[in-house]
Design a protein around this motif. Structure first.
Motif, PDB file in Angstrom:
ATOM      1  N   SER A   1      -6.873  -7.923 -17.944  1.00 21.33           N
ATOM      2  CA  SER A   1      -8.270  -8.367 -18.332  1.00 21.33           C
ATOM      3  C   SER A   1      -7.784  -8.760 -19.974  1.00 21.33           C
ATOM      4  O   SER A   1      -7.618  -7.648 -20.688  1.00 21.33           O
ATOM      5  CB  SER A   1      -9.335  -7.452 -18.200  1.00 21.33           C
ATOM      6  OG  SER A   1     -10.591  -7.743 -18.705  1.00 21.33           O
TER       7      SER A   1
ATOM      8  N   VAL B   1      -8.022  -5.888 -13.647  1.00 23.78           N
ATOM      9  CA  VAL B   1      -9.081  -6.585 -12.624  1.00 23.78           C
ATOM     10  C   VAL B   1      -8.458  -6.395 -11.239  1.00 23.78           C
ATOM     11  O   VAL B   1      -7.282  -6.457 -11.049  1.00 23.78           O
ATOM     12  CB  VAL B   1      -9.034  -8.091 -12.855  1.00 23.78           C
ATOM     13  CG1 VAL B   1      -9.818  -8.565 -11.658  1.00 23.78           C
ATOM     14  CG2 VAL B   1      -9.407  -8.452 -14.144  1.00 23.78           C
TER      15      VAL B   1
ATOM     16  N   ASN C   1     -12.869  -5.027 -14.109  1.00 22.64           N
ATOM     17  CA  ASN C   1     -13.681  -6.134 -13.115  1.00 22.64           C
ATOM     18  C   ASN C   1     -13.216  -5.916 -11.896  1.00 22.64           C
ATOM     19  O   ASN C   1     -11.992  -5.279 -11.394  1.00 22.64           O
ATOM     20  CB  ASN C   1     -13.499  -7.374 -13.665  1.00 22.64           C
ATOM     21  CG  ASN C   1     -14.581  -8.482 -13.020  1.00 22.64           C
ATOM     22  OD1 ASN C   1     -15.363  -7.903 -12.583  1.00 22.64           O
ATOM     23  ND2 ASN C   1     -14.540  -9.950 -13.570  1.00 22.64           N
TER      24      ASN C   1
END
Length: 130
Positions: free
Chosen positions: A39, A76, A115
């Protein structure tokens, strides 16, 4: 750039920058099954868009002390994986790879899950039809 490792040898000095350690850590993290990618922060994402260059150390923060390094990874994760297991594999892989390649002692690898990547609806339908 700061030098992470400065070692005097018979023929001269070897210097390894923070960015090199960041690239090594980022690549080691993304090799783990379940990690979709790193990220990027806002500045790194904009820089990549403007320059067109892929930043291999995005999502990695390296802090080097006197005799050790601390690495923060912003990842992520793929939907459906066991996050604690994937994070542990990332920590082990990054620590081992950075220590082997640089000679630094890695005191901590902090994994920040930023995420979860959810597969697109079309991909789910194809998998269910098979």
């Amino acid at each position: 750039m700061e030098e992470n490792l400065r070692e005097e040898i018979d023929m001269g000095i070897v210097k390894i920058s923070d960015e090199v350690v960041g690239v090594i850590a980022g690549l080691a993290a993304t090799e783990i099954k379940g990690v979709i990618g790193m990220s990027a922060n806002l500045v790194g994402g904009i820089t990549q868009i403007l320059t067109g260059k892929k930043n291999l150390s995005k999502g990695v923060k390296v802090n080097v002390g006197e005799n050790s390094a601390t690495i923060d990874l912003f990842v992520v994760i793929e939907y459906g994986v066991k996050i604690p297991e994937v994070a542990k594999m990332v920590q082990d892989s990054v620590k081992r790879t950075v220590e082997t390649m640089t000679g630094l002692v890695v005191s901590a690898v902090n994994v920040h899950v930023q995420n979860v990547a959810i597969p697109k609806l079309d991909e789910i339908r194809v998998e269910n039809e098979e």
